[in-house]
Design a protein around this motif. Structure first.
Motif, PDB file in Angstrom:
ATOM      1  N   HIS A  31      24.205 -42.277 -21.326  1.00 47.32           N
ATOM      2  CA  HIS A  31      24.006 -42.000 -19.911  1.00 47.32           C
ATOM      3  C   HIS A  31      25.214 -42.913 -19.195  1.00 47.32           C
ATOM      4  O   HIS A  31      25.676 -42.564 -18.213  1.00 47.32           O
ATOM      5  CB  HIS A  31      22.676 -42.209 -19.370  1.00 47.32           C
ATOM      6  N   TYR A  32      25.240 -44.203 -19.795  1.00 42.79           N
ATOM      7  CA  TYR A  32      26.010 -45.114 -19.012  1.00 42.79           C
ATOM      8  C   TYR A  32      27.609 -44.651 -18.992  1.00 42.79           C
ATOM      9  O   TYR A  32      28.464 -44.744 -18.397  1.00 42.79           O
ATOM     10  CB  TYR A  32      25.876 -46.526 -19.640  1.00 42.79           C
ATOM     11  N   ARG A  33      27.718 -44.188 -20.410  1.00 39.67           N
ATOM     12  CA  ARG A  33      29.135 -43.541 -20.767  1.00 39.67           C
ATOM     13  C   ARG A  33      29.610 -42.349 -19.809  1.00 39.67           C
ATOM     14  O   ARG A  33      30.614 -42.429 -19.329  1.00 39.67           O
ATOM     15  CB  ARG A  33      29.306 -43.394 -22.427  1.00 39.67           C
TER      16      ARG A  33
ATOM     17  N   LEU B  21      29.026 -47.658 -25.510  1.00 39.06           N
ATOM     18  CA  LEU B  21      27.918 -47.633 -24.246  1.00 39.06           C
ATOM     19  C   LEU B  21      27.143 -46.565 -24.802  1.00 39.06           C
ATOM     20  O   LEU B  21      27.152 -45.641 -25.331  1.00 39.06           O
ATOM     21  CB  LEU B  21      28.413 -47.512 -23.106  1.00 39.06           C
TER      22      LEU B  21
ATOM     23  N   GLU C 174      32.693 -51.620  -9.258  1.00 38.02           N
ATOM     24  CA  GLU C 174      32.269 -51.890 -10.410  1.00 38.02           C
ATOM     25  C   GLU C 174      33.200 -51.510 -11.735  1.00 38.02           C
ATOM     26  O   GLU C 174      33.222 -52.198 -12.500  1.00 38.02           O
ATOM     27  CB  GLU C 174      30.836 -51.614 -10.830  1.00 38.02           C
ATOM     28  N   VAL C 175      33.508 -50.197 -11.559  1.00 38.03           N
ATOM     29  CA  VAL C 175      34.394 -49.449 -12.433  1.00 38.03           C
ATOM     30  C   VAL C 175      35.639 -50.192 -12.755  1.00 38.03           C
ATOM     31  O   VAL C 175      36.284 -50.405 -13.560  1.00 38.03           O
ATOM     32  CB  VAL C 175      34.673 -47.850 -12.026  1.00 38.03           C
TER      33      VAL C 175
ATOM     34  N   LEU D   9      34.024 -48.516 -24.130  1.00 38.29           N
ATOM     35  CA  LEU D   9      33.410 -47.526 -23.365  1.00 38.29           C
ATOM     36  C   LEU D   9      32.833 -46.438 -24.536  1.00 38.29           C
ATOM     37  O   LEU D   9      31.640 -46.073 -24.160  1.00 38.29           O
ATOM     38  CB  LEU D   9      34.195 -46.716 -22.376  1.00 38.29           C
TER      39      LEU D   9
ATOM     40  N   ALA E  42      28.195 -41.586 -16.860  1.00 38.11           N
ATOM     41  CA  ALA E  42      28.597 -42.127 -15.582  1.00 38.11           C
ATOM     42  C   ALA E  42      29.952 -42.741 -15.629  1.00 38.11           C
ATOM     43  O   ALA E  42      30.568 -42.486 -14.336  1.00 38.11           O
ATOM     44  CB  ALA E  42      27.333 -43.056 -15.230  1.00 38.11           C
ATOM     45  N   PHE E  43      30.482 -43.628 -16.215  1.00 40.87           N
ATOM     46  CA  PHE E  43      31.523 -44.276 -16.469  1.00 40.87           C
ATOM     47  C   PHE E  43      32.509 -43.329 -16.359  1.00 40.87           C
ATOM     48  O   PHE E  43      33.731 -43.486 -15.681  1.00 40.87           O
ATOM     49  CB  PHE E  43      31.833 -45.278 -17.610  1.00 40.87           C
TER      50      PHE E  43
END
Length: 136
Positions: A72-74, A69, A113-114, A66, A76-77
């Motif tokens: 922005h993806y990190r 990433l 997805e998570v 993680l 959100a995750f």
């Protein structure tokens, strides 16, 4: 620094993350992962992740992945991981604590997805950890 060219022909310069930035990000990711409750649920659902060593290797693998990433993806995750306990409570209602939280979360859009991605990374992390130890 590395340079790449966008489709528009304008060069893009990116700076790789510093080692200390990545480790701080990995620590934040590990905190969000533990707060999500997923490691405990993995240990209940997957016997290979129930041991302390395998569980720690799985958590480390997920957190370090993680951390790599894009920001922005990190973000959100990590937000989704922090929201997992609330989503678990809402999907379980008033049932007992061990009543299939991962299975129910896997049916929620977005959380599916998570759960799937982190579980896959955790299983790979436990596998890689054992392989790393067995190698000469």
């Amino acid at each position: 620094m590395t340079a790449s060219v966008r489709a528009s022909g304008i060069p893009r310069v990116t700076t790789p993350p510093r080692a200390d930035d990545t480790s701080a990000t990995a620590r934040r990711a590990a905190g969000a992962l533990r707060a999500s409750g997923l490691p405990a649920q993995w240990a209940r659902h997957y016997r290979c992740l129930s041991g302390a060593q395998a569980g720690a290797e799985a958590e480390e693998h997920v957190a370090r992945t993680l951390a790599t990433l894009p920001a922005h993806y990190r973000l959100a995750f990590l937000c989704a991981l922090r929201a997992l306990p609330v989503a678990t409570l809402l999907t379980r209602g008033r049932r007992a604590a061990g009543s299939g939280g991962v299975d129910r979360l896997a049916t929620l859009p977005g959380f599916r997805e998570v759960v799937r991605a982190t579980t896959t990374l955790a299983l790979y992390g436990a596998l890689d950890g054992r392989t790393r130890q067995e190698a000469p």
